[in-house]
Motif scaffolding. Sequence first.
Motif, PDB file in Angstrom:
ATOM      1  N   TRP A 134      -2.364  23.480  -0.273  1.00  0.00           N
ATOM      2  CA  TRP A 134      -3.527  24.710  -1.166  1.00  0.00           C
ATOM      3  C   TRP A 134      -4.862  24.066   0.071  1.00  0.00           C
ATOM      4  N   VAL A 135      -4.596  23.032   0.795  1.00  0.00           N
ATOM      5  CA  VAL A 135      -5.984  23.156   1.337  1.00  0.00           C
ATOM      6  C   VAL A 135      -5.868  22.535   2.564  1.00  0.00           C
ATOM      7  N   TRP A 136      -4.418  22.501   2.957  1.00  0.00           N
ATOM      8  CA  TRP A 136      -4.089  21.498   4.671  1.00  0.00           C
ATOM      9  C   TRP A 136      -4.798  23.303   5.671  1.00  0.00           C
ATOM     10  N   ASP A 137      -4.541  22.785   6.491  1.00  0.00           N
ATOM     11  CA  ASP A 137      -5.157  23.709   7.818  1.00  0.00           C
ATOM     12  C   ASP A 137      -3.907  23.299   8.971  1.00  0.00           C
ATOM     13  N   GLY A 138      -3.198  22.824   8.197  1.00  0.00           N
ATOM     14  CA  GLY A 138      -2.247  22.105   8.975  1.00  0.00           C
ATOM     15  C   GLY A 138      -2.415  20.844  10.550  1.00  0.00           C
ATOM     16  N   ASN A 139      -4.003  20.398  10.063  1.00  0.00           N
ATOM     17  CA  ASN A 139      -3.435  19.302  10.646  1.00  0.00           C
ATOM     18  C   ASN A 139      -3.657  17.882   9.693  1.00  0.00           C
ATOM     19  N   TRP A 140      -4.023  16.565  10.566  1.00  0.00           N
ATOM     20  CA  TRP A 140      -3.760  15.442   9.222  1.00  0.00           C
ATOM     21  C   TRP A 140      -4.837  14.955   9.422  1.00  0.00           C
ATOM     22  N   THR A 141      -5.517  15.400   8.014  1.00  0.00           N
ATOM     23  CA  THR A 141      -6.917  14.527   7.415  1.00  0.00           C
ATOM     24  C   THR A 141      -7.364  14.132   7.005  1.00  0.00           C
ATOM     25  N   GLU A 142      -8.619  13.217   6.628  1.00  0.00           N
ATOM     26  CA  GLU A 142      -8.410  12.425   5.431  1.00  0.00           C
ATOM     27  C   GLU A 142      -7.999  12.330   4.456  1.00  0.00           C
ATOM     28  N   ASP A 143      -8.554  13.468   3.553  1.00  0.00           N
ATOM     29  CA  ASP A 143      -7.921  13.851   2.318  1.00  0.00           C
ATOM     30  C   ASP A 143      -5.924  14.270   2.480  1.00  0.00           C
ATOM     31  N   LEU A 144      -5.606  15.559   3.503  1.00  0.00           N
ATOM     32  CA  LEU A 144      -3.739  14.277   3.052  1.00  0.00           C
ATOM     33  C   LEU A 144      -2.950  12.873   3.347  1.00  0.00           C
ATOM     34  N   GLU A 145      -4.410  12.136   4.264  1.00  0.00           N
ATOM     35  CA  GLU A 145      -4.012  11.019   4.207  1.00  0.00           C
ATOM     36  C   GLU A 145      -3.969   9.999   3.130  1.00  0.00           C
ATOM     37  N   ALA A 146      -5.528  10.202   2.315  1.00  0.00           N
ATOM     38  CA  ALA A 146      -5.764   9.835   0.947  1.00  0.00           C
ATOM     39  C   ALA A 146      -4.506  10.053   0.233  1.00  0.00           C
ATOM     40  N   ALA A 147      -4.265  11.462   0.358  1.00  0.00           N
ATOM     41  CA  ALA A 147      -2.647  11.842  -0.940  1.00  0.00           C
ATOM     42  C   ALA A 147      -1.662  11.445  -0.674  1.00  0.00           C
ATOM     43  N   THR A 148      -0.989  10.835   0.608  1.00  0.00           N
ATOM     44  CA  THR A 148      -0.225  10.659   1.147  1.00  0.00           C
ATOM     45  C   THR A 148       0.014   8.968   0.189  1.00  0.00           C
ATOM     46  N   MET A 149      -1.063   8.492   0.955  1.00  0.00           N
ATOM     47  CA  MET A 149      -0.982   7.171   0.551  1.00  0.00           C
ATOM     48  C   MET A 149      -1.110   6.646  -0.794  1.00  0.00           C
ATOM     49  N   SER A 150      -1.934   7.525  -1.388  1.00  0.00           N
ATOM     50  CA  SER A 150      -1.707   7.300  -2.891  1.00  0.00           C
ATOM     51  C   SER A 150      -0.597   7.327  -3.673  1.00  0.00           C
ATOM     52  N   MET A 151       0.085   8.912  -2.767  1.00  0.00           N
ATOM     53  CA  MET A 151       1.637   9.496  -4.234  1.00  0.00           C
ATOM     54  C   MET A 151       2.836   7.508  -3.207  1.00  0.00           C
ATOM     55  N   LEU A 152       2.784   7.455  -2.111  1.00  0.00           N
ATOM     56  CA  LEU A 152       3.369   5.988  -1.377  1.00  0.00           C
ATOM     57  C   LEU A 152       2.807   5.008  -2.353  1.00  0.00           C
ATOM     58  N   SER A 153       2.367   4.706  -3.093  1.00  0.00           N
ATOM     59  CA  SER A 153       1.881   3.186  -3.446  1.00  0.00           C
ATOM     60  C   SER A 153       1.923   3.639  -4.986  1.00  0.00           C
ATOM     61  N   ALA A 154       1.927   5.218  -5.121  1.00  0.00           N
ATOM     62  CA  ALA A 154       2.039   5.120  -7.456  1.00  0.00           C
ATOM     63  C   ALA A 154       3.713   4.935  -7.146  1.00  0.00           C
ATOM     64  N   LEU A 155       4.756   5.645  -6.074  1.00  0.00           N
ATOM     65  CA  LEU A 155       5.594   5.781  -6.495  1.00  0.00           C
ATOM     66  C   LEU A 155       6.481   3.909  -5.733  1.00  0.00           C
ATOM     67  N   ASP A 156       5.672   3.564  -5.307  1.00  0.00           N
ATOM     68  CA  ASP A 156       5.605   1.934  -5.077  1.00  0.00           C
ATOM     69  C   ASP A 156       5.852   0.845  -6.592  1.00  0.00           C
ATOM     70  N   ASP A 157       4.733   1.542  -7.478  1.00  0.00           N
ATOM     71  CA  ASP A 157       4.558   0.636  -8.794  1.00  0.00           C
ATOM     72  C   ASP A 157       5.759   1.066  -9.329  1.00  0.00           C
ATOM     73  N   TYR A 158       6.396   2.377  -9.303  1.00  0.00           N
ATOM     74  CA  TYR A 158       6.883   2.804 -10.479  1.00  0.00           C
ATOM     75  C   TYR A 158       8.492   2.211 -10.128  1.00  0.00           C
ATOM     76  N   PHE A 159       8.746   1.940  -9.342  1.00  0.00           N
ATOM     77  CA  PHE A 159      10.030   1.108  -8.287  1.00  0.00           C
ATOM     78  C   PHE A 159      10.225   0.051  -9.124  1.00  0.00           C
ATOM     79  N   VAL A 160       8.932  -0.531  -9.150  1.00  0.00           N
ATOM     80  CA  VAL A 160       8.950  -2.308  -8.883  1.00  0.00           C
ATOM     81  C   VAL A 160       8.669  -2.465 -10.264  1.00  0.00           C
TER      82      VAL A 160
END
Length: 275
Positions: free
Chosen positions: A226-252
């Motif tokens: 919805w808000v990505w303009d094609g560049n690597w932004t801080e918001d996209l990085e934060a959302a990606t890291m949050s998703m990976l962290s939550a996925l890791d917690d789930y599998f742990v």
Amino acid sequence: KAARLKHNSEGAGLESRLSSQVNIMSQPAAVLDESQQQGSTSEQLGAVEHGHAALRRQFPHVEAEAITLFVEDAHGQPSADAVTSLAEMQAEVQAAAVYGEVNFLPTRRCMVGLQATDAANHGTVGDNLQLKFEGGDDSPRVGTVIMIEGLAKVCAKSVAVAIPDGRVLALELQEAPSCFLVSDYGMHELRVITIDGKVVACQFRVTSELGDFAEALDHFHDACDWVWDGNWTEDLEAATMSMLSALDDYFVNLEAKLQQSPLGEALRGEVAPSR
């Protein structure tokens, strides 16, 4: 030991436990007006359940058979001596529980308190109930035993917890801390009647590893689609890291549950990657 403690508790009665509403998000609920404070404890709380179901939440480490011994001859409501005995058994087994074993349950402490409010901020002058969890404002996870302290300081006369399925479970008064196993996803309410008749309450949310992952995935979807303009932004990085962290917690968490299950090895073999 349970049979002996039951014998000591026979014939004793315990007053009904009451409540109102609780909030962890620091959104205190106002004291109910006088008309709402009239009537019986059950009327104020809303069909409060005592007995086996409520005690299993308050004393999750105590075997179901032992709890049954205490309540079968007490019309579902244990005596003060029975509650004390159950609390001692709960503390003993909980202290001996080891991570990875079947009887292990994570714990998290929280403190109950009253905060004065004014009409300008909350529309009501009086005291509001607040619940502060140890370690910050993150919601407790499903399967956690919350250890509630401070009920004596707010002069609690009756206490109950409303859970997402609509039931209101009594929390028998005991020496702090009082335990409660949160096994439902969603909003809960801690309801308290003080000795001077005030009804105060506060809500707290219970989440899970899977729920956190779903929320993080939703945020990633928003940031990417919805808000990505094609560049690597801080918001996209934060959302990606949050998703990976939550996925890791789930599998742990999934791995820990498989280790506790008698069929854990077989189930792990079904989901493990091929070699």
